[in-house]
Scaffold this active site. Structure first.
Site, PDB file in Angstrom:
ATOM      1  N   ARG A 147       0.852  -1.181   0.000  1.00 13.78           N
ATOM      2  CA  ARG A 147       0.000   0.000   0.000  1.00 13.78           C
ATOM      3  C   ARG A 147       0.891   1.235   0.000  1.00 13.78           C
ATOM      4  NH1 ARG A 147      -1.753  -3.705   3.881  1.00 13.78           N
ATOM      5  NH2 ARG A 147      -3.827  -4.602   3.495  1.00 13.78           N
ATOM      6  N   LYS A 171      -1.316  -3.004   8.153  1.00 13.99           N
ATOM      7  CA  LYS A 171      -2.454  -2.651   8.994  1.00 13.99           C
ATOM      8  C   LYS A 171      -2.410  -3.427  10.300  1.00 13.99           C
ATOM      9  CE  LYS A 171      -5.724  -1.312   5.371  1.00 13.99           C
ATOM     10  NZ  LYS A 171      -7.050  -1.563   4.758  1.00 13.99           N
ATOM     11  N   HIS A 240      -3.046   2.174  -5.994  1.00 17.14           N
ATOM     12  CA  HIS A 240      -3.779   0.934  -5.704  1.00 17.14           C
ATOM     13  C   HIS A 240      -3.934   0.083  -6.969  1.00 17.14           C
ATOM     14  CE1 HIS A 240      -5.273  -0.662  -2.001  1.00 17.14           C
ATOM     15  NE2 HIS A 240      -6.346  -1.152  -2.590  1.00 17.14           N
ATOM     16  N   ARG A 243      -1.003  -2.079  -7.091  1.00 18.79           N
ATOM     17  CA  ARG A 243      -1.160  -3.187  -6.132  1.00 18.79           C
ATOM     18  C   ARG A 243      -2.062  -4.272  -6.733  1.00 18.79           C
ATOM     19  NH1 ARG A 243      -1.159  -4.537  -0.579  1.00 18.79           N
ATOM     20  NH2 ARG A 243      -3.154  -5.176   0.330  1.00 18.79           N
ATOM     21  N   HIS A 266      -3.087  -9.346   3.462  1.00 18.87           N
ATOM     22  CA  HIS A 266      -4.506  -9.469   3.777  1.00 18.87           C
ATOM     23  C   HIS A 266      -4.691 -10.391   4.977  1.00 18.87           C
ATOM     24  CE1 HIS A 266      -5.954  -8.400  -0.558  1.00 18.87           C
ATOM     25  NE2 HIS A 266      -5.815  -7.328   0.197  1.00 18.87           N
ATOM     26  N   TYR A 275      -9.132 -11.081  -6.706  1.00 16.80           N
ATOM     27  CA  TYR A 275      -8.156 -11.120  -7.783  1.00 16.80           C
ATOM     28  C   TYR A 275      -8.317 -12.367  -8.646  1.00 16.80           C
ATOM     29  CZ  TYR A 275      -6.170  -7.330  -5.158  1.00 16.80           C
ATOM     30  OH  TYR A 275      -6.009  -6.140  -4.501  1.00 16.80           O
TER      31      TYR A 275
END
Length: 294
Positions: A147, A171, A240, A243, A266, A275
């Site tokens: 990110r 994150k 993004h 990504r 993730h 995806y």
């Protein structure tokens, strides 16, 4: 407990106990201020918060043109608030589980095809510090799928040239190690060797990427670097999109879903499964074009 006290407590809970990102917390609080204003308009207070009040607030947002993703985010924010208020004894019953998230097919991400990605990373050799930074930023985003905020947070020590990896803090402060290709490493080496020294200053610290005033590169400027670099290659795209493209090209090349999940950072494979839809759509298009009995 007043509304502002509730939001302050929720923010601390989300940040320190659940490890939510600053962007998530800010988004939730913005939505919840709107909800509390609605509750106040209806002549109620926090202790009266129930499904009826929340649904009326969501209906108002839909009538104002809010899309599925906005409504879904608002529902998530409300669930976080009502769960917190129930834990704190403000609500006797938590109405959050009774709220439904809007259904509908999730939009597929924008993806550069492999020829476009090659075009974006070709072109004249960068010369100025800004050009060197732009090339390195785009190469690294596409090579690693990180990110843009994760990229801006990188320090020089996070790059392991010998092992061809970077250490990323994602994150929820979850750390992961991501492989980096040689072209991206070369672009970063060029930036560190010829571009970064031109911008370094008292506020630089060990930041890998720097802005024009010598401080750590900000997310907004990093986005501008991507837009400018892609425009120079005749393409439209965002950080993004790079990504998304990295993930899709990995899957198209035979990578398994679990590996791509770890690559992207993730928490759940459900976030990565979108995806596979991109790859299947491309496969279907190729099949219809090429197969004699399609």
């Amino acid at each position: 407990m007043s509304g502002p006290e509730a939001l302050e407590g929720l923010a601390a809970h989300l940040t320190h106990e659940l490890g939510r990102s600053p962007n998530t917390v800010r988004g939730y609080l913005a939505d919840l201020r709107s909800l509390l204003a609605h509750v106040d308009e209806c002549g109620h207070d926090l202790a009266d918060l129930d499904v009826r009040l929340v649904r009326a607030w969501l209906s108002r947002a839909r009538e104002a043109g809010a899309g599925r993703s906005t409504i879904a985010r608002r529902v998530a924010a409300v669930r976080a608030l009502t769960r917190y208020l129930h834990r704190e004894g403000v609500l006797r019953v938590d109405p959050g589980p009774r709220l439904s998230t809007p259904s509908g097919r999730r939009a597929l991400p924008t993806v550069l095809d492999e020829e476009q990605a090659t075009a974006a990373l070709s072109g004249p050799a960068p010369e100025t510090p800004i050009e060197l930074r732009r090339r390195a930023v785009v190469e690294l985003l596409y090579a690693t799928g990180v990110r843009v905020a994760e990229l801006c947070a990188l320090d020089r020590a996070d790059l392991d040239r010998a092992r061809e990896t970077i250490r990323v803090l994602g994150k929820g402060d979850k750390e992961r190690t991501v492989p980096v290709g040689v072209p991206a490493l070369d672009a970063v080496d060029a930036w560190v060797g010829r571009g970064r020294p031109e911008l370094v200053g008292p506020r630089s610290g060990d930041a890998l990427f720097l802005g024009v005033r010598g401080a750590r590169l900000g997310v907004r400027q990093a986005r501008e670097d991507v837009y400018a670099h892609l425009r120079s290659a005749g393409l439209d795209g965002s950080p993004h999109d790079l990504r998304h493209s990295a993930a899709t090209h990995l899957l198209n090349g035979g990578a398994d879903l679990r590996s791509v999940q770890e690559f992207l950072g993730h928490a759940s494979p459900r976030s990565t499964q979108i995806y596979t839809h991109v790859s299947v759509d491309r496969l279907r298009a190729a099949y219809r074009q090429a197969h004699p009995r399609a």
